[in-house]
Design a protein around this motif. Structure first.
Motif: not given
Length: 344
Positions: A51-52, A54-56, A60, A68
């Protein structure tokens, strides 16, 4: 985000996701990662790290319930900071080298076969930007076609003939065209157009000529069609059919259809390759990093090649999906460029 900003655990998880995706083509889930045996943390911890990432902007999720996959930005970080480049096998080297034998063949024929070998080994489409060969000139002649046009006939030392139409200043007489022909033939004989152009520019600058202004303009126009102006390079593309393999969804087929349309626009691709000529060694354009292939999810791996004077004259490379085996493709393109340079 830079690679050094990720802690060791995040780097391990990120690397494993990318390597798995490049190998399988499928998004990678936390359960798959936990079963690899290389990451000794719980699936919950893996999900938090993913999740981190993906936030960065490094990962995706193509669908809500899917795992992902790396973004173009994530692939760039992986290639630049984590990728371990492999080595070509002896058979792969011999396959490329064997196709580059020049005895009895033109440069374009050799380059075509070389790129076909590269396409076969890489399972991608391959391409080579072929430089226009600068031949020594025997004769040049201007033939009037009307009030403001003339045909330029250039004969090389090897006997090849090229004809091009140029614009000339209004009022130029046949005698002035003949004077321009005689002037250029005397200075071009045995030289390439580029070599003669530099010499003539220097001569005109030092005002050692007795040419009138109209004749000078004719000479400038005649030289410009060969030395300068539009890029004289041509492009050979091989192995487009390789891009049709391993299609898994209708969206993949649409992506390839778009890519074929882009490949047909060879002038645009040549402009992209011109960027690679300015770089030393292998250069990568991943997905959205280049406007030409931004909508097709494609990567381009290219390397410039040089002539005997160590001048970069062209580019060779491959086009494929962003899910390339970069560790194998990069040295393959690099080796092909070096073989072509050795040939020249």
């Amino acid at each position: 985000m830079q690679l050094h900003e990720l802690n060791e655990r995040s780097q391990d998880i990120f690397r494993t996701i990318v390597e798995t995706y490049l190998r399988t083509g499928d998004p990678v889930g936390s359960r798959t990662l936990s079963r690899t045996g290389t990451i000794s943390v719980s699936p919950a911890t893996i999900r938090n790290v993913m999740a981190d990432l993906e936030d960065a902007g490094l990962l995706e999720s193509p669908h809500t319930s899917a795992g992902r996959r790396p973004t173009d930005l994530g692939l760039r970080m992986f290639v630049d900071g984590m990728l371990e480049i492999g080595n070509l096998t002896a058979n792969e080297r011999e396959s490329i080298k064997g196709k580059s034998q020049s005895v009895g063949r033109t440069l374009e024929e050799v380059l075509k076969e070389t790129t076909q070998a590269l396409s076969g080994l890489s399972k991608c489409a391959s391409m080579v930007m072929v430089p226009k060969q600068e031949l020594a000139v025997r004769q040049i002649e201007f033939v009037p076609l009307g009030q403001d046009r003339a045909l330029v006939v250039l004969v090389s030392e090897q006997g090849t003939v090229e004809n091009r139409i140029i614009s000339v200043p209004p009022g130029v007489t046949p005698s002035e065209l003949n004077q321009a022909s005689n002037y250029l033939t005397a200075r071009l004989a045995g030289r390439t157009v580029e070599e003669a152009r530099l010499s003539i520019e220097e001569e005109v600058k030092q005002q050692q000529t007795l040419l009138d202004s109209l004749t000078k303009k004719v000479i400038d126009s005649g030289l410009a069609v060969w030395a300068g102006g539009d890029d004289p390079s041509s492009l050979i593309i091989s192995g487009q059919a390789n891009l049709l393999e391993n299609l898994e969804a209708q969206e993949d087929l649409e992506r390839i259809r778009q890519l074929f349309e882009e490949l047909d626009k060879k002038s645009e691709l040549i402009r992209l390759l011109q960027l690679a000529k300015d770089a030393g060694g292998v250069k990568l354009f991943i997905g959205s990093e280049n406007n030409l292939f931004s909508l097709t999810g494609s990567s381009v791996v290219v390397s410039p090649y040089m002539n005997g004077a160590n001048k970069i004259v062209g580019v060779v490379g491959v086009i494929g999906p962003t899910r390339l085996n970069y560790s194998r493709i990069i040295p393959m393109v690099d080796y092909t460029a070096r073989i072509v340079s050795r040939l020249l």
